[in-house]
Design an enzyme around this catalytic site. Structure first.
Site, PDB file in Angstrom:
ATOM      1  N   HIS A 265      34.272  32.004  29.462  1.00 11.31           N
ATOM      2  CA  HIS A 265      32.959  32.600  29.777  1.00 11.31           C
ATOM      3  C   HIS A 265      31.871  31.614  29.309  1.00 11.31           C
ATOM      4  CE1 HIS A 265      29.941  35.539  30.542  1.00 11.31           C
ATOM      5  NE2 HIS A 265      30.130  36.376  29.554  1.00 11.31           N
ATOM      6  N   HIS A 307      34.888  30.911  39.600  1.00 11.56           N
ATOM      7  CA  HIS A 307      34.056  32.048  39.181  1.00 11.56           C
ATOM      8  C   HIS A 307      34.676  33.321  39.740  1.00 11.56           C
ATOM      9  CE1 HIS A 307      30.573  34.613  38.522  1.00 11.56           C
ATOM     10  NE2 HIS A 307      30.156  33.683  37.679  1.00 11.56           N
ATOM     11  N   ASP A 364      28.048  26.561  34.353  1.00 19.61           N
ATOM     12  CA  ASP A 364      28.326  25.766  33.139  1.00 19.61           C
ATOM     13  C   ASP A 364      28.644  24.307  33.425  1.00 19.61           C
ATOM     14  OD1 ASP A 364      29.895  28.730  32.099  1.00 19.61           O
ATOM     15  OD2 ASP A 364      28.069  27.896  31.260  1.00 19.61           O
TER      16      ASP A 364
HETATM   17  C1  SDX Z   1      30.625  32.132  33.271  1.00 19.22           C
HETATM   18  O1  SDX Z   1      31.241  36.568  35.361  1.00 19.22           O
HETATM   19  C2  SDX Z   1      30.131  35.865  35.266  1.00 19.22           C
HETATM   20  O2  SDX Z   1      29.169  36.115  35.930  1.00 19.22           O
HETATM   21  C3  SDX Z   1      30.162  34.750  34.211  1.00 19.22           C
HETATM   22  C4  SDX Z   1      28.980  33.801  34.216  1.00 19.22           C
HETATM   23  C5  SDX Z   1      27.721  34.487  33.751  1.00 19.22           C
HETATM   24  O3  SDX Z   1      26.613  34.011  34.108  1.00 19.22           O
HETATM   25  O4  SDX Z   1      27.809  35.451  32.933  1.00 19.22           O
HETATM   26  O5  SDX Z   1      28.760  33.284  35.514  1.00 19.22           O
HETATM   27  C6  SDX Z   1      29.213  32.631  33.256  1.00 19.22           C
HETATM   28  O6  SDX Z   1      31.413  32.599  32.489  1.00 19.22           O
HETATM   29  C7  SDX Z   1      31.023  31.124  34.328  1.00 19.22           C
HETATM   30  C8  SDX Z   1      32.563  30.772  34.292  1.00 19.22           C
HETATM   31  C9  SDX Z   1      32.772  29.763  33.188  1.00 19.22           C
HETATM   32  N1  SDX Z   1      34.204  29.522  32.979  1.00 19.22           N
HETATM   33  C10 SDX Z   1      34.789  28.352  33.343  1.00 19.22           C
HETATM   34  O7  SDX Z   1      34.215  27.425  33.911  1.00 19.22           O
HETATM   35  C11 SDX Z   1      36.246  28.256  32.909  1.00 19.22           C
HETATM   36  C12 SDX Z   1      37.077  27.696  34.072  1.00 19.22           C
HETATM   37  N2  SDX Z   1      37.140  28.705  35.118  1.00 19.22           N
HETATM   38  C13 SDX Z   1      38.137  29.676  35.024  1.00 19.22           C
HETATM   39  O8  SDX Z   1      39.004  29.787  34.000  1.00 19.22           O
HETATM   40  C14 SDX Z   1      38.130  30.799  36.072  1.00 19.22           C
HETATM   41  O9  SDX Z   1      37.705  30.258  37.258  1.00 19.22           O
HETATM   42  C15 SDX Z   1      37.290  32.008  35.705  1.00 19.22           C
HETATM   43  C16 SDX Z   1      37.697  32.555  34.370  1.00 19.22           C
HETATM   44  C17 SDX Z   1      35.850  31.649  35.679  1.00 19.22           C
HETATM   45  C18 SDX Z   1      37.517  33.052  36.789  1.00 19.22           C
HETATM   46  O10 SDX Z   1      38.842  33.445  36.699  1.00 19.22           O
HETATM   47  P1  SDX Z   1      39.440  34.583  37.679  1.00 19.22           P
HETATM   48  O11 SDX Z   1      38.405  35.129  38.579  1.00 19.22           O
HETATM   49  O12 SDX Z   1      40.221  35.547  36.811  1.00 19.22           O
HETATM   50  O13 SDX Z   1      40.392  33.769  38.605  1.00 19.22           O
HETATM   51  P2  SDX Z   1      41.868  33.353  38.212  1.00 19.22           P
HETATM   52  O14 SDX Z   1      41.936  32.861  36.791  1.00 19.22           O
HETATM   53  O15 SDX Z   1      42.765  34.461  38.631  1.00 19.22           O
HETATM   54  O16 SDX Z   1      42.080  32.068  39.165  1.00 19.22           O
HETATM   55  C19 SDX Z   1      42.463  32.215  40.545  1.00 19.22           C
HETATM   56  C20 SDX Z   1      43.263  30.947  40.860  1.00 19.22           C
HETATM   57  C21 SDX Z   1      44.454  30.737  39.893  1.00 19.22           C
HETATM   58  O17 SDX Z   1      45.421  29.970  40.602  1.00 19.22           O
HETATM   59  P3  SDX Z   1      46.664  30.772  41.334  1.00 19.22           P
HETATM   60  O18 SDX Z   1      47.278  31.681  40.255  1.00 19.22           O
HETATM   61  O19 SDX Z   1      46.013  31.565  42.446  1.00 19.22           O
HETATM   62  O20 SDX Z   1      47.590  29.677  41.790  1.00 19.22           O
HETATM   63  O21 SDX Z   1      42.427  29.784  40.715  1.00 19.22           O
HETATM   64  C22 SDX Z   1      42.939  28.978  39.654  1.00 19.22           C
HETATM   65  C23 SDX Z   1      43.868  29.860  38.824  1.00 19.22           C
HETATM   66  O22 SDX Z   1      44.863  29.069  38.170  1.00 19.22           O
HETATM   67  N3  SDX Z   1      41.788  28.529  38.862  1.00 19.22           N
HETATM   68  C24 SDX Z   1      41.641  27.302  38.370  1.00 19.22           C
HETATM   69  C25 SDX Z   1      40.375  27.311  37.751  1.00 19.22           C
HETATM   70  N4  SDX Z   1      39.821  28.518  37.873  1.00 19.22           N
HETATM   71  C26 SDX Z   1      40.697  29.274  38.566  1.00 19.22           C
HETATM   72  N5  SDX Z   1      42.460  26.205  38.395  1.00 19.22           N
HETATM   73  C27 SDX Z   1      41.970  25.095  37.776  1.00 19.22           C
HETATM   74  N6  SDX Z   1      40.758  25.023  37.163  1.00 19.22           N
HETATM   75  C28 SDX Z   1      39.951  26.107  37.128  1.00 19.22           C
HETATM   76  N7  SDX Z   1      38.764  26.044  36.518  1.00 19.22           N
END
Ligand code: SDX
Length: 423
Positions: A265, A307, A364
């Site tokens: 997050h 996201h 971010d």
């Molecule tokens: C913020 O919610 C909000 O509004 C938050 C925010 C706010 O203003 O409050 O916008 C701020 O928190 C932004 C997000 C910051 N986090 C990151 O940058 C961390 C990296 N991103 C992730 O870990 C991920 O994308 C999330 C946590 C942000 C979202 O996760 P989800 O929606 O639960 O999606 P998921 O983990 O189920 O991923 C779906 C697929 C998976 O692959 P498969 O299982 O389908 O094969 O996408 C892949 C994940 O492995 N994936 C990534 C990835 N993010 C998702 N693979 C590599 N790198 C990534 N960053």
């Protein structure tokens, strides 16, 4: 669009109301599901498909990359308004008139001190403590020094609690930095604007007069606007659910700070810069790290990418990327991590793994480049996010209490052992 959803379980049919939002979103109202079906519930880990509340504050369209605060597009607010204008808009529902803003600013300045005993709490932390852990503790401690801000039964009491936290939170945030650096604590300078004051509280050294350029102040002001609210994200949902037990505003925000700390997050902004530095120190081989991000056996993720809601560009990332470019040019700073970030973005956006999962840069991905250019150390990036998110947390807590929402208490599906007895 039909008004009812039909559900059939074991041959029995149930009708569930379909409700629509003002921006055309559609929801099935399951608030009576358990009673209607004799105990059937829904299951949705992470609430990816579940709405927790009705809200008038922020609207996101993840497919179109739209973000609006109280109906105003983020692009227009970031360009034309100040962070305090936007804070007022989020908390009270409309942009302030000049008089309203002047009163808000003056009332905040009247609350810009905290009890000196708060320093005793700060002294209890090791210097190397992460600022987010210190900020959460200090925010919760504010309750003890402001007991009248807990049970805010009138608009007047609530307004006083709002200006108190708006004034004291950035001061405490600056103290977490000063503590981390071993510097003496600063106090607010009420002759300065809200954002310039944040910078002087963080960076002023006792032996010098503090000066900073309007370029730096404007860049931070815009960054805080872009972080101000984001509907039911993890930390905001935390603030709402803690507040739903009628815990006070400061205690609820303290919980929100802890939720924001996580690297998935708000903690991602610090993790992005650490990732870019790792790539730079490893020789800048971006392709190697793209492969790691795609490798399921490798815990490495491309921080700042992906996201839960945006399945298109995060509109904030677009604005921040341009602001980072402009700021580095104006300050004449060459930052190699910006080049690595741009290369990483370009390759990822053309890569099938990221495209098929709709993974784009989020808020971010570029914000750390700006914080670095402003001289803010990476362990303070998430604290800066918290300062920006504060008005959103306040607005959402206020809405939840005004709507007299029930205490948040999800159900579960028990899958443990059954009927065991002690031998
Ligand atoms: C913020 O919610 C909000 O509004 C938050 C925010 C706010 O203003 O409050 O916008 C701020 O928190 C932004 C997000 C910051 N986090 C990151 O940058 C961390 C990296 N991103 C992730 O870990 C991920 O994308 C999330 C946590 C942000 C979202 O996760 P989800 O929606 O639960 O999606 P998921 O983990 O189920 O991923 C779906 C697929 C998976 O692959 P498969 O299982 O389908 O094969 O996408 C892949 C994940 O492995 N994936 C990534 C990835 N993010 C998702 N693979 C590599 N790198 C990534 N960053």
């Amino acid at each position: 669009m039909s008004k009812k959803a039909l559900l059939e379980i074991d041959g029995k049919k149930y009708e569930l109301p379909i409700i629509k939002g003002t921006e055309g979103e559609v929801a099935i109202d399951i608030s009576k599901l358990r009673a209607m079906t004799g105990g059937v519930i829904t299951m949705d880990p992470g609430f990816k498909n579940t709405g927790s509340c009705h809200s008038d504050i922020t609207f996101l369209d993840g497919e179109k990359g739209i973000l609006k605060y109280r109906g105003y597009a983020i692009e227009e607010l970031a360009e034309k308004k100040s962070f305090l204008d936007v804070a007022y808009l989020l908390i009270f529902g409309d942009l302030p008139t000049k008089e309203e803003l002047d009163t808000f600013v003056s009332d905040i300045k009247d609350e810009s001190m905290v009890n000196e005993e708060m320093k005793d709490i700060l002294d209890g932390f090791p210097r190397a403590a992460h600022p987010m852990g210190v900020l959460s503790a200090l925010t919760s401690a504010l309750t003890s020094f402001n007991p009248s801000s807990v049970n805010v039964s009138s608009d007047k009491d609530l307004y006083k609690a709002v200006v108190k936290i708006m004034a004291k939170f950035p001061l405490l945030a600056s103290w977490t930095y000063r503590k981390n650096q071993g510097y003496p604590m600063n106090y607010a300078d009420n002759s300065k604007g809200y954002v310039e004051n944040i910078l002087q509280m963080m960076f002023r050294i006792p032996t010098e007069k503090y000066k900073c350029s309007s370029t730096v102040i404007n860049a931070l002001d815009q960054l805080l606007i872009l972080h101000a609210d984001h509907e039911q994200n993890c930390s905001t949902s935390t603030v709402r659910i803690v507040g739903s037990s009628h815990a006070g505003l400061f205690a609820s925000i303290s919980a929100g700070v802890s939720a924001l700390w996580g690297p998935l997050h708000g903690g991602a902004n610090q993790a992005v810069i650490e990732m870019l530095d790792e790539i730079s120190n490893d020789g800048g081989d971006v392709d190697k790290f793209i492969l790691k991000a795609k490798d399921k056996s490798d815990p490495f993720r491309l921080m700042g990418f992906g996201h839960r809601v945006y399945k298109n560009f995060d509109p904030r990332a677009t604005i921040i990327k341009k602001a980072a470019d402009d700021l580095l040019k104006e300050l004449n700073i060459e930052d190699p991590t910006l080049k690595i970030a741009e290369k990483l973005e370009k390759i990822a956006l053309e890569d099938e793994y990221f495209k098929s999962r709709n993974l784009y840069p989020n808020v971010d991905f570029y914000s750390g480049i700006i914080y670095k250019a402003l001289g803010i150390p990476s362990e303070m990036f998430t604290v800066m996010f918290a300062i920006g998110r504060l008005p959103g947390w306040i607005a959402q807590w206020k809405e939840m209490r005004a709507n007299q929402e029930p205490i948040g208490r999800p159900r579960q599906l028990y899958q443990g052992k059954v009927d065991r007895t002690i031998k």
